[in-house]
Design a protein around this motif. Sequence first.
Motif, PDB file in Angstrom:
ATOM      1  N   LYS D  47      -8.050   5.612  15.773  1.00  0.00           N
ATOM      2  CA  LYS D  47      -8.811   4.441  16.194  1.00  0.00           C
ATOM      3  C   LYS D  47      -8.656   4.195  17.689  1.00  0.00           C
ATOM      4  N   ARG D  48      -7.398   4.311  18.165  1.00  0.00           N
ATOM      5  CA  ARG D  48      -7.134   3.982  19.554  1.00  0.00           C
ATOM      6  C   ARG D  48      -7.924   4.855  20.523  1.00  0.00           C
ATOM      7  N   PRO D  49      -7.917   6.189  20.349  1.00  0.00           N
ATOM      8  CA  PRO D  49      -8.712   6.983  21.287  1.00  0.00           C
ATOM      9  C   PRO D  49     -10.191   6.645  21.238  1.00  0.00           C
ATOM     10  N   ILE D  50     -10.705   6.358  20.045  1.00  0.00           N
ATOM     11  CA  ILE D  50     -12.142   6.100  19.945  1.00  0.00           C
ATOM     12  C   ILE D  50     -12.480   4.771  20.611  1.00  0.00           C
ATOM     13  N   VAL D  51     -11.708   3.731  20.254  1.00  0.00           N
ATOM     14  CA  VAL D  51     -11.947   2.424  20.884  1.00  0.00           C
ATOM     15  C   VAL D  51     -11.741   2.528  22.384  1.00  0.00           C
ATOM     16  N   GLY D  52     -10.677   3.249  22.767  1.00  0.00           N
ATOM     17  CA  GLY D  52     -10.384   3.400  24.192  1.00  0.00           C
ATOM     18  C   GLY D  52     -11.488   4.120  24.923  1.00  0.00           C
ATOM     19  N   ALA D  53     -11.946   5.219  24.357  1.00  0.00           N
ATOM     20  CA  ALA D  53     -13.011   5.971  25.016  1.00  0.00           C
ATOM     21  C   ALA D  53     -14.262   5.115  25.135  1.00  0.00           C
ATOM     22  N   PHE D  54     -14.526   4.325  24.112  1.00  0.00           N
ATOM     23  CA  PHE D  54     -15.696   3.455  24.171  1.00  0.00           C
ATOM     24  C   PHE D  54     -15.545   2.426  25.290  1.00  0.00           C
ATOM     25  N   SER D  55     -14.322   1.871  25.410  1.00  0.00           N
ATOM     26  CA  SER D  55     -14.103   0.879  26.472  1.00  0.00           C
ATOM     27  C   SER D  55     -14.261   1.522  27.843  1.00  0.00           C
ATOM     28  N   LEU D  56     -13.796   2.759  27.978  1.00  0.00           N
ATOM     29  CA  LEU D  56     -13.932   3.434  29.262  1.00  0.00           C
ATOM     30  C   LEU D  56     -15.400   3.680  29.574  1.00  0.00           C
ATOM     31  N   LEU D  57     -16.164   4.055  28.541  1.00  0.00           N
ATOM     32  CA  LEU D  57     -17.593   4.308  28.763  1.00  0.00           C
ATOM     33  C   LEU D  57     -18.310   3.016  29.156  1.00  0.00           C
ATOM     34  N   THR D  58     -17.895   1.893  28.552  1.00  0.00           N
ATOM     35  CA  THR D  58     -18.504   0.617  28.930  1.00  0.00           C
ATOM     36  C   THR D  58     -18.277   0.338  30.412  1.00  0.00           C
ATOM     37  N   GLY D  59     -17.027   0.581  30.852  1.00  0.00           N
ATOM     38  CA  GLY D  59     -16.725   0.377  32.271  1.00  0.00           C
ATOM     39  C   GLY D  59     -17.568   1.272  33.145  1.00  0.00           C
ATOM     40  N   MET D  60     -17.721   2.526  32.731  1.00  0.00           N
ATOM     41  CA  MET D  60     -18.533   3.448  33.523  1.00  0.00           C
ATOM     42  C   MET D  60     -19.981   2.985  33.556  1.00  0.00           C
ATOM     43  N   GLY D  61     -20.421   2.376  32.463  1.00  0.00           N
ATOM     44  CA  GLY D  61     -21.781   1.850  32.437  1.00  0.00           C
ATOM     45  C   GLY D  61     -21.976   0.771  33.484  1.00  0.00           C
ATOM     46  N   ILE D  62     -20.956  -0.070  33.653  1.00  0.00           N
ATOM     47  CA  ILE D  62     -21.088  -1.154  34.631  1.00  0.00           C
ATOM     48  C   ILE D  62     -21.180  -0.599  36.044  1.00  0.00           C
ATOM     49  N   THR D  63     -20.322   0.375  36.356  1.00  0.00           N
ATOM     50  CA  THR D  63     -20.391   0.926  37.704  1.00  0.00           C
ATOM     51  C   THR D  63     -21.694   1.684  37.914  1.00  0.00           C
ATOM     52  N   LEU D  64     -22.160   2.361  36.867  1.00  0.00           N
ATOM     53  CA  LEU D  64     -23.422   3.096  37.020  1.00  0.00           C
ATOM     54  C   LEU D  64     -24.575   2.128  37.244  1.00  0.00           C
ATOM     55  N   LYS D  65     -24.508   0.994  36.566  1.00  0.00           N
ATOM     56  CA  LYS D  65     -25.561  -0.010  36.746  1.00  0.00           C
ATOM     57  C   LYS D  65     -25.590  -0.477  38.199  1.00  0.00           C
ATOM     58  N   THR D  66     -24.403  -0.690  38.749  1.00  0.00           N
ATOM     59  CA  THR D  66     -24.332  -1.089  40.153  1.00  0.00           C
ATOM     60  C   THR D  66     -24.873   0.002  41.058  1.00  0.00           C
ATOM     61  N   LEU D  67     -24.560   1.252  40.719  1.00  0.00           N
ATOM     62  CA  LEU D  67     -25.023   2.367  41.545  1.00  0.00           C
ATOM     63  C   LEU D  67     -26.544   2.423  41.567  1.00  0.00           C
ATOM     64  N   CYS D  68     -27.138   2.213  40.398  1.00  0.00           N
ATOM     65  CA  CYS D  68     -28.593   2.346  40.316  1.00  0.00           C
ATOM     66  C   CYS D  68     -29.307   1.129  40.882  1.00  0.00           C
ATOM     67  N   ASN D  69     -28.646  -0.025  40.808  1.00  0.00           N
ATOM     68  CA  ASN D  69     -29.282  -1.254  41.268  1.00  0.00           C
ATOM     69  C   ASN D  69     -29.108  -1.387  42.775  1.00  0.00           C
ATOM     70  N   VAL D  70     -30.118  -0.957  43.537  1.00  0.00           N
ATOM     71  CA  VAL D  70     -29.992  -0.928  44.993  1.00  0.00           C
ATOM     72  C   VAL D  70     -29.869  -2.344  45.547  1.00  0.00           C
ATOM     73  N   THR D  71     -30.473  -3.311  44.865  1.00  0.00           N
ATOM     74  CA  THR D  71     -30.469  -4.670  45.411  1.00  0.00           C
ATOM     75  C   THR D  71     -29.097  -5.325  45.322  1.00  0.00           C
ATOM     76  N   SER D  72     -28.177  -4.693  44.588  1.00  0.00           N
ATOM     77  CA  SER D  72     -26.878  -5.336  44.457  1.00  0.00           C
ATOM     78  C   SER D  72     -26.025  -5.198  45.709  1.00  0.00           C
TER      79      SER D  72
END
Lengths: 186, 371, 383, 188
Positions: D47-72
């Motif tokens: 459970k821990r690796p799966i939940v952990g990997a998911f949490s890491l992917l969520t974080g990466m999603g946030i940074t990617l969103k910032t990367l793509c959002n030029v207006t930020s």
Amino acid sequence: MEATLTTDILFYLFSAAILGCGLMAVTVKNLLHSAIALMGCLFGTAGLFLLLDHEFVALMQILVYIGGVVIFIIYAVLLTTHLGTRYLPASTLKYISGVTLAAIVLGLVLHIDPQATHTAVNPDRTATTIDAIGYRLLDGSTNGFLIPFEVISVLLLSAMIGAATIAKHQKPGATNDEDETGGSAS
Amino acid sequence: MDTSTHQPVQQSVAERLDPHTATTPLGDWVRELCDAPDGGNLLSMTINVIIIIIAICAFSSLTAMVLVWMERKLAGRFQRRLGPTRTGPFGLLQTAADGLKLFLKEGFRPNASDPFTYYLAPLLPLTGAFMVLAVIPFGPSMWIADPELGLIFISAIAGLGVLALLIGSWGSNNKYSLMGGLRAGAQAISYEVSLILCFLLIVLASGETNLLNIVEGQQGNFWNWWIIKLPGAGFIAFIFFIITSTAELNRTPFDTTEAESELTGGFHTEYSGIAFSMFFLAEYVHMFIAAAIGATLFLGGYNAPFEFLPDGWWWLMAKSYAIIFLYIWFRWTFPRLRIDQLMALEWKFLLPLSLINLVFAGILIAMGWIL
Amino acid sequence: MDLVQTEIPEGFTRSAGGGHTEEYYLNMGPQHPSTHGVLRLMVRLDGETVKEIVPHIGYIHRSIEKMAESQSLIQNIHLTDRLDYLSCHMTNLGLCLAIEQGADVGVPERAEYIRIIVCELQRIQSHLLWWGCFAMDLGALTAFLYGFDEREKITDLFEELCGARLTMNYFRPGGCVSDLPNEFIPRILKICEHMKTTLDEYDNLVSKNMIIRERTQGVGILSKERALSHGCTGPVARASGINYDVRKDEPYGIYNRFDFDVPLGATGDCYDRYTVRIEEMRQSIRILEQACKDLPDGDFRSKEKPNYKIPKDEHSFSSVETARGNFSTYVVSDGGKTPYRIKYRSPNFSHIGAINDMASGYKLADLVTVLATLDPVIPDIDR
Amino acid sequence: MTTPDQHQDTPPQNRPQSRPQNMGAFTPEAQAEDTCTKPSFYAYFIKRPIVGAFSLLTGMGITLKTLCNVTSTVTQEYPENRDTLTMPPAFRGQVIMPHDEEGEHKCTACTLCEKACPNGTISVLPMKNIANKKVLGKYIYRFDQCTLCSLCVEACPFDAIRMGNDFEHATVDKDSLVMVLNEKEGRL
């Protein structure tokens, strides 16, 4: 590989490196420097193996001896407080035994192959492929190396278990046993 | 040391001369100059070696420059900043300016350090990087050396990278440095096991240790790449490769070696000027190398994703830079692991799972269940 | 390299050496990236395991308490800016409350509300900076800049309010220097709305991040008893389960009019200190929304006096809750223009004292985590 | 006083199960995800690796969103945006003394500002005019000592001084930071 001027030059270069580094490894007082010299020596040997078209042996030399053994020696020096700076004087007895040992090894080498051709390269040799090594290693017949291979594996395993036992045995005096995985780093 | 790399060069070049690789203008020129088609004489070898060295030096410094710029630019964009904008168009010359600054800085050595090890250490990482660059097949006719045991060569040389950190950290005579060096040693040796298991999976699947043959084996459409061709196992191995190579590169989240908030820079705390820039340069060249190896092993190297597209070095570059983007993305998202958690990750998760994955892949191959 | 030191340095209970491995001492600071200024921690280490920590303070001592004796009460306000510079509105308020108490000055209704609004904005601002620095100490640089980005919006508000971004010097006995600028309240409400979504984003980026949780949960535990005996206050004490908040227990100003919760931790580990602060930001938003809704019209300052004098032998005392904990001011007057003595009680001093209890026995990297979750402001310690 | 050795009697694993109270966003999920106490094989290795990997992917999603959002992007390129850069009116830059068109100022040399200043930044040097009245001679302002607390401005009863909006104070010459604010002597 054919014997050419290039290979001759390389042979003497490697030989000089081996001898120089070997001498340095035993004479230098700083243990870490001596380990680095040993590394140079092993690199030279790997070069000689390459000249003989023994790519696999050369790479294993680098992988096991330099990447493994020497790094562990250096690691041990790093972990030990005074080994780098406190010079360990060698006694006369050690000198004598060292020279005797070297002479014995030299004699053995000469004894084994008195008719050696002393060329830098082996022209008859074809490059060893990894499949050939694999087949040879797992061959159970008299030509193969299955039994030595297995014996070595058992030996290494027992060495590893022994090391783990020794490491475990010293622990009761230590205070924190929880994060022992990190202990290897500290 | 370098010679050991070049030795296989001569042999392989002679072996591998087939019509479409033999007609490179530079090669023709060298051959004409020496008038010796076997490539075995001293003059042609010397010229070859000089060309190789110049090519590798130029390539690695250019790569490092581009990567540093890319990292800074992407880091800026990840962080709602602009990144470098002032030096040259889009800040492209920022790395050059930084490099110039580092070269002009005073080379400073702490008084109590050990000069031999202190000065030896910065030279080693780039040497290793050059040696590995020599065996990467950039294109169907673009490679320097093509040893039969290319993958073993890479794993042998990759293990040496940690040597520089160990020596340099001890030579600096600084407790932070030493701690960083010890962490680096433990980390590199541990993660190498998983890394080599990832390599082993590809060796098992392709039956080859020669990098060029591994790439050639993945020709065709993108489902011939090992990441997809081995259903499941390839993808898992690729993820493990990304994780372990990030750890081998000492990048966040595995940058305990540098860990500026704990160890103030780790092994290179005491380095400045050109010595520091050597470490820095090697770090980015290593990053490219790791990505290129990943692309070669798992993503079909220089092969185009579809058969009708021409193969070439641009595909390897594109794939490598995609992996590099991942590394950069990781770095600017994740916090750092603690050293004992890092070790636990390797020995408790990655290593057993890699072994299981290897067995799994073995079953797949034995049963012929590959795409 | 001679790593072994034979004599015991001051403050340590045991010398390095002994056991099966040699222990050694390490100086963290005064120049170290994670000590948040010029704090020096001397650490006895066994490998990477921290055995004992002795904090050394005083590297930026400026004798502010002594300087206070030669400055008039009003002039002292700008010195309190320089104590806890991340919550300087609150420290200003502490001195102003003490002066108001001693010199018997009343505060108009509107000024009380302005004070609450500004202080809570500052609490969010300070916690945002802490959030960024915490993430940076754990190696996540991007979160650091995200935190600063949000903090910047509040700092801009302060700049319009009082003209300064760090050393505000905004409160005066009997009110504030100036009234709120135009369109100030809608902008605060906009920031509150924005902060709510931002905090959720922070949860996804950092709070729920597995690496952060692994690094903080069960690390740097400060038990309730130890926290009490060290005199910890603020989020550090609340994370250890001590339900003490000056705003609730000894409400100053008009804090008793607002509805907010005091977040409490259960274990006192780093993750609890983290969550308590994150939750405090949410509670501050709640207070801000109530205060902005009820803000009355009227004066922003009661009638100004050229000099505020506290009668002879009058002692006045005030406590405020800064972003770090209980900040108390104790003013003793000899009836003159300048105070006879001012004593500040700063929260960070107690927290740094507790660091040995928190971090010894863990790894060196955990010491950094513990320090990050303490959120120390060193000038507050070195008065 | 707890010695470090005693302290280790409470290992990090002995972590009570309960989560912080009053924490709306953290209570239920956090309790479920808490794996620090005696984890089972399933919780620790699956459970821990799966939940952990998911949490890491969520974080990466946030940074990617910032990367793509030029207006930020929030960067302001400072010297280029100098023309459009305005400071708020309340900004405390440095003390200035406004003068009218005829070069007159409102200062009466009452020295209230001098007394209000905590650092001795201001020196008001009065002089006598023809009518033998005290007027301002020189208003010396030592910017290198000023903490920009604006107490002088509050103290001034005539609004003769105020805080300016200029923020580019860097100089290579420390002497240039000692200024005389009045253009000419007070007449009154």
